[in-house]
Design a protein around this motif. Structure first.
Motif: not given
Lengths: 675, 56
Positions: A115-128
């Motif tokens: 339900a969630v694209p991989l880039w949403v998890d990987i992209g959490y880098l940018y949240n950090i």
């Protein structure tokens, strides 16, 4: 941490000083030890970050509409250079650990989150990256992913753009003390540090408590998608009233910990950084933790500060052991569920037993100390019961653990360290009546586990059935080791231990119960009679139930407890309770196949009493099966257990102590032999 | 068991992200293999106030 293994230009490895290891093994772990664990955890997170970025770089479209992995590296390096302390706070945030682990599992295809694209998890880098910038006041413009309309800025809070949105991207900026997050249709402005809720913004709350010189401050995390164990979850915002209640509970719990064990209180303040509220569970507290998110404990709302205090201790033990296991290997685990754990209904693998023993070492010590500081006699009685119960159960499990061939040399040293601590507790007196109630609970669980999970060879049961029918004395000289066939489908009511606790904490309420009105109050008449000490009434009640419906493990165990108590010295029945239902089943099936009309269906109570007559000596080295020690040869088992119990290297200095586990005799009875 | 207890985990104290980024794969490999095994076989600890039950 001084460097260890090093070759050429390779970085050194972590080392743990023996005194730090032994301190942890004994159940302790002060600031120096926690520093060692934190240092290891930091290296671990950095390694995982590198592995995740390497993995993402090889994965097509791992960053989706977000900037590339290359850019992520550059931005991470830039914020670390500008604000190393803030970067470390983000790196060590428990939820960062869970995010790294989850993202790696996605990259490794170990877990799927369709339900969630991989880039949403990987992209959490940018949240950090954004979080470091916001905390340090670094001007920043960055694109971050939103997860269904929410953007978590770890350690700060969550921006909300609406519900039911597909995943997408948000333009974020930090400038002049403000953070701005913007979609094509909406904007969320946050005045930094963003510690107050505002339109479209939920702050990540912090709650704290000060008691004397000790102070604890933790995140009360109800919003971070990586706050739980496993898959990311949506926010479950607590109300203000719930937050106040958590604050009140933490205050009370920390006061208890500081009063009872100040050293532990300061360690908890250092090693526990996040509490994640779980949905409330009526009548019990659920809790959880994971090595992936070291420093975090998931806890459902406890009923009172004492319940929170003991839960914090339990999870803190897991946190410490998890940190050590990230550095050193204590067991070679095949993950097969094969061991008896007195706090579990199901068989456990070795690694699970190790975690459980360490957690309950802490729990036992909590009750041991708390019984002296309780303000009322009833609270004291309850604490004393819990101490007696978990001292016995933890000790039993510790013996299984120590004797297991799957422990490494270090694991054996760790178990011996726990035993050294526990051995001191066996000289402490417990009220006789409370000790008896705890012993009943101990026997109840062991018997319940055996009845559910162990099966004896059918030919042997047939032989027993013949002996019973012909009026011979029960003999088990040739009793084969039972097979473990886990039955996870049959629920346990645990009503008897609940009644034992009720009797201590609310005696008036308990004494209003009787075997006549028990059912009306939701209890089994046999349970009420048994806990009241009316063994004959209890045995009759269980036997009646079993005659009507023999597939009731709880009733078989109740019958065994009642008949054993009635027949003082008839402990043998509790050594092999699984024989009762098996024998009854066999006799029933024989009865159904052309038995004489005048031959009655066997009475469960008669079977229990017949098995009660077996000589206890026949069990000396048989009933150890499935307590973990049974997996070893008797010759291998004996010195290991003996050495552990006696705390000595040479088994020659103590005698025959393996009988402790064989007969379930309280170790307090045999320790003087070792001395 | 005597002396310091050596881990297989590389000590990255003092190692910046810039350094880590260019660190030789081979230098990290042994340490990383074990870490990734831990990550791919996660273990949660589930506790509770009312054991026995399904809690460690």
């Amino acid at each position: 941490v001084p460097g260890g293994k090093s070759a050429g230009s390779y970085p050194p490895c972590h080392v743990v000083l023996p005194e730090n290891f032994d301190d942890l093994a004994a159940g302790g772990g002060g600031p120096k030890v926690l520093d060692v664990l934190a240092s290891g955890e930091r290296s671990r997170r950095l390694m995982l970050l590198r592995a995740m970025l390497d993995g993402a770089a090889k994965e097509a479209n791992a960053c989706g509409p977000l900037p590339s992995v290359e850019t992520a590296w550059n931005m991470l390096i830039a914020v670390q250079n500008r604000a190393p302390a803030e970067f470390d706070k983000l790196l060590m945030h428990p939820q960062t650990g869970m995010w790294l682990a989850h993202s790696l599992r996605r990259l490794h295809r170990v877990t799927e989150s369709p339900a969630v694209p991989l880039w949403v998890d990987i992209g959490y880098l940018y949240n950090i990256v954004l979080a470091v910038a916001a905390r340090a006041g670094i001007e920043m413009l960055v694109t971050v992913p939103h997860r269904g309309g929410t953007v978590m800025i770890p350690t700060l809070g969550m921006a909300r753009f609406g519900q039911g949105m597909a995943c997408g991207v948000v333009q974020a900026s930090v400038n002049s003390g403000h953070m701005c997050l913007r979609t094509a249709h909406d904007v969320v402005n946050v005045r930094l540090p963003g510690t107050a809720d505002s339109d479209g913004w939920w702050t990540l709350r912090r709650i704290g408590s000060q008691s004397g010189e000790n102070e604890v401050v933790v995140w009360l995390d109800d919003i971070d998608p990586y706050r739980e164990i496993g898959e990311p979850v949506p926010p479950e915002r607590l109300s203000h009233a719930q937050t106040r209640q958590w604050r009140h509970l933490l205050n009370g719990a920390y006061e208890i910990l500081t009063r009872d064990n100040p050293r532990l209180a300061s360690a908890v303040a250092m090693g526990l950084t996040s509490v994640v509220p779980l949905p409330p569970s009526p009548d019990l507290v659920r809790s959880a933790s994971s090595g992936d998110s070291s420093g975090s404990a998931l806890i459902s709302m406890p009923p009172d500060p004492t319940a929170l205090a003991v839960t914090l201790v339990h999870e803190f033990q897991h946190i410490k052991l998890g940190g050590l296991l990230h550095l050193l290997k204590l067991c070679r685990d095949d993950s097969s569920p094969r061991l008896y754990a007195p706090w579990r209904d199901d068989p456990r693998p070795l690694s699970g037993l190790l975690q459980g023993v360490y957690a309950f070492l802490g729990v036992t010590e909590f009750w041991r100390l708390h019984r002296s500081s309780c303000s009322s006699a009833r609270q004291r009685a309850f604490a004393e019961f819990e101490f007696a119960l978990w001292r016995e159960q933890t000790w039993h499990a510790l013996q299984s653990l120590h004797a297991d061939a799957g422990l490494t040399k270090l694991g054996r040293r760790f178990a011996a360290g726990m035993a050294t601590t526990m051995r001191r507790w066996w000289v402490e007196a417990v009220d006789q009546h409370i000790a008896a109630a705890a012993q009943l609970a101990v026997q109840d669980h062991r018997a319940g586990w055996r009845v559910r999970h162990l099966q004896t060879d059918s030919a042997y049961i047939a032989k027993l059935a013949r002996d019973f029918s012909q009026g011979h004395t029960a003999r088990i000289d040739d009793w084969p080791t039972p097979r473990m066939v886990p039955d996870l489908g049959v629920s346990w009511t645990h009503q008897r231990i609940a009644l034992a606790r009720l009797r201590l904490t609310a005696p008036d309420e308990f004494h209003r119960l009787s075997s006549r009105n028990a059912a009306h109050h939701g209890h089994h008449p046999g349970d009420v009679a048994l806990v009241s000490g009316n063994y004959r009434i209890a045995a009759n009640a269980y036997a009646r139930q079993l005659a009507a419906d023999p597939d009731q493990p709880d009733a078989w165990v109740g019958l065994a407890l009642a008949v054993s108590a009635e027949n003082r010295g008839g402990r043998s029945l509790l050594e092999c309770p699984e024989l009762m239902p098996a024998l009854h089943r066999k006799l029933r099936s024989s009865h159904g196949r052309g038995s004489r009309a005048d031959q009655a269906i066997p009475d469960p109570r008669a079977i229990a009493e017949w098995l009660c007559g077996i000589s206890l000596s026949a069990f000396a080295c048989r009933s150890t099966a499935y307590n973990g020690i049974g997996a070893m040869s008797a010759s291998a088992r004996k010195p290991l257990v003996a050495a552990m119990v006696a705390g000595c290297e040479s088994p020659n200095t103590c005698r025959s102590l393996s009988i402790v586990s064989a007969r379930n005799i309280s170790p307090s009875l045999v320790l003087p032999v070792a001395r | 068991v005597s002396g310091d207890l050596e881990s297989d985990l590389i000590d990255l104290a003092g190692c910046s992200l810039a350094d880590l980024r260019v660190q030789d794969d081979e230098a990290l490999a042994s340490s990383l293999d074990q870490l990734l095994q831990q990550v791919d076989r996660p273990r949660g600890n589930f506790g509770g106030s009312d054991p026995p039950g399904r809690a460690d």
